[in-house]
Design an enzyme around this catalytic site. Sequence first.
Site, PDB file in Angstrom:
ATOM      1  N   GLU A  55     -27.587  11.437  74.181  1.00  0.00           N
ATOM      2  CA  GLU A  55     -27.360  12.351  75.297  1.00  0.00           C
ATOM      3  C   GLU A  55     -26.077  11.950  76.036  1.00  0.00           C
ATOM      4  O   GLU A  55     -25.890  10.793  76.394  1.00  0.00           O
ATOM      5  CB  GLU A  55     -28.534  12.327  76.279  1.00  0.00           C
ATOM      6  CG  GLU A  55     -28.328  13.283  77.443  1.00  0.00           C
ATOM      7  CD  GLU A  55     -29.421  13.194  78.494  1.00  0.00           C
ATOM      8  OE1 GLU A  55     -30.290  12.311  78.370  1.00  0.00           O
ATOM      9  OE2 GLU A  55     -29.396  13.994  79.444  1.00  0.00           O
ATOM     10  N   CYS A 129     -35.598  14.580  79.557  1.00  0.00           N
ATOM     11  CA  CYS A 129     -35.395  13.165  79.880  1.00  0.00           C
ATOM     12  C   CYS A 129     -35.981  12.855  81.261  1.00  0.00           C
ATOM     13  O   CYS A 129     -35.576  13.454  82.260  1.00  0.00           O
ATOM     14  CB  CYS A 129     -33.913  12.811  79.850  1.00  0.00           C
ATOM     15  SG  CYS A 129     -33.607  11.062  80.218  1.00  0.00           S
ATOM     16  N   HIS A 196     -41.571  18.100  73.541  1.00  0.00           N
ATOM     17  CA  HIS A 196     -42.162  16.761  73.502  1.00  0.00           C
ATOM     18  C   HIS A 196     -43.561  16.837  74.092  1.00  0.00           C
ATOM     19  O   HIS A 196     -43.749  17.392  75.181  1.00  0.00           O
ATOM     20  CB  HIS A 196     -41.308  15.771  74.290  1.00  0.00           C
ATOM     21  CG  HIS A 196     -41.884  14.388  74.313  1.00  0.00           C
ATOM     22  ND1 HIS A 196     -41.971  13.617  73.179  1.00  0.00           N
ATOM     23  CD2 HIS A 196     -42.433  13.655  75.318  1.00  0.00           C
ATOM     24  CE1 HIS A 196     -42.529  12.455  73.483  1.00  0.00           C
ATOM     25  NE2 HIS A 196     -42.816  12.467  74.775  1.00  0.00           N
TER      26      HIS A 196
END
Length: 345
Positions: A55, A129, A196
């Site tokens: 990232e 994130c 996720h």
Amino acid sequence: AGFRRLKSFRTIFACVFVAIVARLRRQLRSSNNGGTLPFRLLAADYGADITYAEEIIDHKIIKCERIVNDYIRSTDFVEKGTDNVVFRTCNEEKGRVVFQMGTSDAVRALKAAQLVCKDVAAVDINMGCPKSFSVSGGMGAALLTKPDLIHDILTTLRRNIDTPVTCKIRLLKSSQDTVELARRIEKTGVSALAVHGRQVADRPRDPAKWNEIADVVSALTIPVIANGDVFEYDDIQRIKVATGASSVMVARGALWNASIFSPNVKAHWEDVKKEYVRKSILWDNDVKSTKHTLKEMIMHYSCLEFPEGKAIIKSQNLVDLAKVYGDEEYYESVRANRIALDRHA
């Protein structure tokens, strides 16, 4: 087939994933520094079809200039006025590398994407994130509570670049909330969505909720990429069956042993580790990044307090790491080849 011969991410998933029973589409997700060029190529060697770069924050990439590095045959995005390589790629991975961006602003996201889009297969917006550096800047998981901003970022990218756009999210407080957000994302025209299977507050030790990923899959028409608790090759098939996802993304399992993507017998982590060191030498990888990845591997299988771990911690450059693994001759041969190429350039 990869990205090279197909015009869009949508076409890729529609055509390739129809035959998913014959061959799973496996993806490497970057994990901190694990997504740098040497590790991406290592994962691809073992069978990963698509690899995500580490990232990179939009602020960082827009300060860069694109430089063709003839010395190691790479394309580098270097911070202006410095020797700091922020993103490195190469022709070998052009059809499969996904540029993963952290952003909280549509204009900045577009500026960053326009700089790299011709050198990558897709641009991905990280909306999952949970780390403080990302969330505090309004990026990553902070976007999950800002659907209008998500829409603005994704539609701006879709309208202004030809490269496929994707994004990743985490589960919300309820499956219904996750599905609602996923549907809004689908309407922006993204080519795929990765999910996720944990909420922001969940810890890595908490089981991933594959059933809630399945809820997203059943609600969307675009490809959904399942992620969470994939640590062995057999887990790739298990999560695909459990969720119905088009594709499977692997993070920690790949960082610990990149041969997870191989349908053959899993390679010993010691052998994989040495392959990674050689690729890091070959591609002149940042030594801090290389050390970080090596330490992650060692901590999973062994201990940094042993001589190997201590030697890695003390290493100041790639020469030192080559010595740790008895690869001084390889390092010198790579160096000699570069000097010879430079003389004939």
